[in-house]
Design a protein around this motif. Structure first.
Motif, short mmCIF file in Angstrom:
data_model
loop_
_atom_site.label_atom_id
_atom_site.label_comp_id
_atom_site.label_asym_id
_atom_site.label_seq_id
_atom_site.Cartn_x
_atom_site.Cartn_y
_atom_site.Cartn_z
N GLU A 23 0.54 -1.03 -0.33
CA GLU A 23 -0.04 0.16 -0.26
C GLU A 23 1.01 1.63 -0.14
O GLU A 23 1.95 1.16 0.77
N ARG A 24 0.52 2.80 -0.70
CA ARG A 24 1.12 3.88 -0.36
C ARG A 24 0.55 4.53 -1.88
O ARG A 24 -0.02 4.23 -2.61
N ASP A 25 0.34 4.83 -0.77
CA ASP A 25 -0.22 6.70 -1.32
C ASP A 25 -1.96 6.13 -2.08
O ASP A 25 -2.15 6.55 -3.13
N ASN A 26 -2.52 6.25 -1.00
CA ASN A 26 -3.72 5.42 -1.30
C ASN A 26 -3.80 4.63 -2.24
O ASN A 26 -5.07 4.34 -3.10
N CYS A 27 -3.09 3.62 -2.88
CA CYS A 27 -2.52 2.80 -3.61
C CYS A 27 -2.42 1.15 -2.72
O CYS A 27 -1.96 1.19 -2.20
N ILE A 28 -3.69 -0.22 -3.10
CA ILE A 28 -3.64 -0.87 -2.20
C ILE A 28 -3.38 -2.13 -4.21
O ILE A 28 -3.19 -1.94 -5.59
N ILE A 29 -1.19 -2.46 -3.41
CA ILE A 29 -1.36 -3.81 -4.74
C ILE A 29 -2.07 -4.97 -4.31
O ILE A 29 -0.50 -4.96 -3.65
N ILE A 30 -2.41 -5.62 -4.86
CA ILE A 30 -2.11 -7.39 -4.53
C ILE A 30 -1.33 -7.91 -5.74
O ILE A 30 -1.81 -8.16 -6.52
N LEU A 31 0.01 -8.31 -5.41
CA LEU A 31 -0.13 -9.83 -6.46
C LEU A 31 0.49 -11.36 -5.50
O LEU A 31 0.58 -11.71 -4.60
N LYS A 32 -0.79 -11.44 -6.92
CA LYS A 32 -0.71 -13.15 -6.82
C LYS A 32 0.05 -14.16 -7.55
O LYS A 32 0.45 -13.90 -7.93
N GLN A 33 0.19 -15.47 -6.42
CA GLN A 33 1.32 -16.19 -7.37
C GLN A 33 2.77 -16.37 -7.21
O GLN A 33 3.45 -15.63 -8.42
N VAL A 34 3.47 -15.19 -6.09
CA VAL A 34 4.58 -14.96 -6.08
C VAL A 34 5.26 -15.74 -5.18
O VAL A 34 5.32 -15.93 -4.83
N PRO A 35 6.36 -16.03 -6.69
CA PRO A 35 7.32 -16.88 -5.53
C PRO A 35 8.09 -17.08 -4.70
O PRO A 35 8.61 -15.54 -4.33
N ALA A 36 8.30 -17.82 -3.70
CA ALA A 36 8.89 -17.43 -2.32
C ALA A 36 9.37 -18.59 -1.35
O ALA A 36 9.40 -19.83 -1.61
N ASP A 37 10.00 -18.50 -0.62
CA ASP A 37 10.39 -19.11 0.02
C ASP A 37 9.91 -18.97 1.48
O ASP A 37 9.59 -17.98 2.07
#
Length: 76
Positions: A23-37
């Motif tokens: 979230e930044r400056d009243n903007c919400i970004i959702i990223l799905k299926q991000v590779p991670a440990d």
């Protein structure tokens, strides 16, 4: 890369996929299926440097185009 979780100190990480919400400056970004440990015990996740760079670039693009909410499927 398998490692001991630095948050719970009990679990080991294993490769998986997560949803990252920023979230930044009243903007919400959702990223799905991000590779991670991902920790098998507590679910904490760790992104590689390359994945982090890609996530931040995609988020910056969403903010710059004036999105209020953006849902993105992560594609490297």
């Amino acid at each position: 890369m398998i490692m001991e979780c630095v948050i719970c100190k009990h679990g080991k990480t294993k490769p998986g996929f997560v949803t990252v919400t920023l979230e930044r400056d009243n903007c919400i970004i959702i990223l799905k299926q991000v590779p991670a440990d991902v920790c098998e015990n507590c679910g904490e996740y760790y992104l590689s440097e390359l994945v982090t760079e890609t996530v931040l670039t995609k988020a910056e693009d969403a903010v710059n185009k004036g999105s209020e909410v953006e849902i993105i499927r992560y594609v490297a």
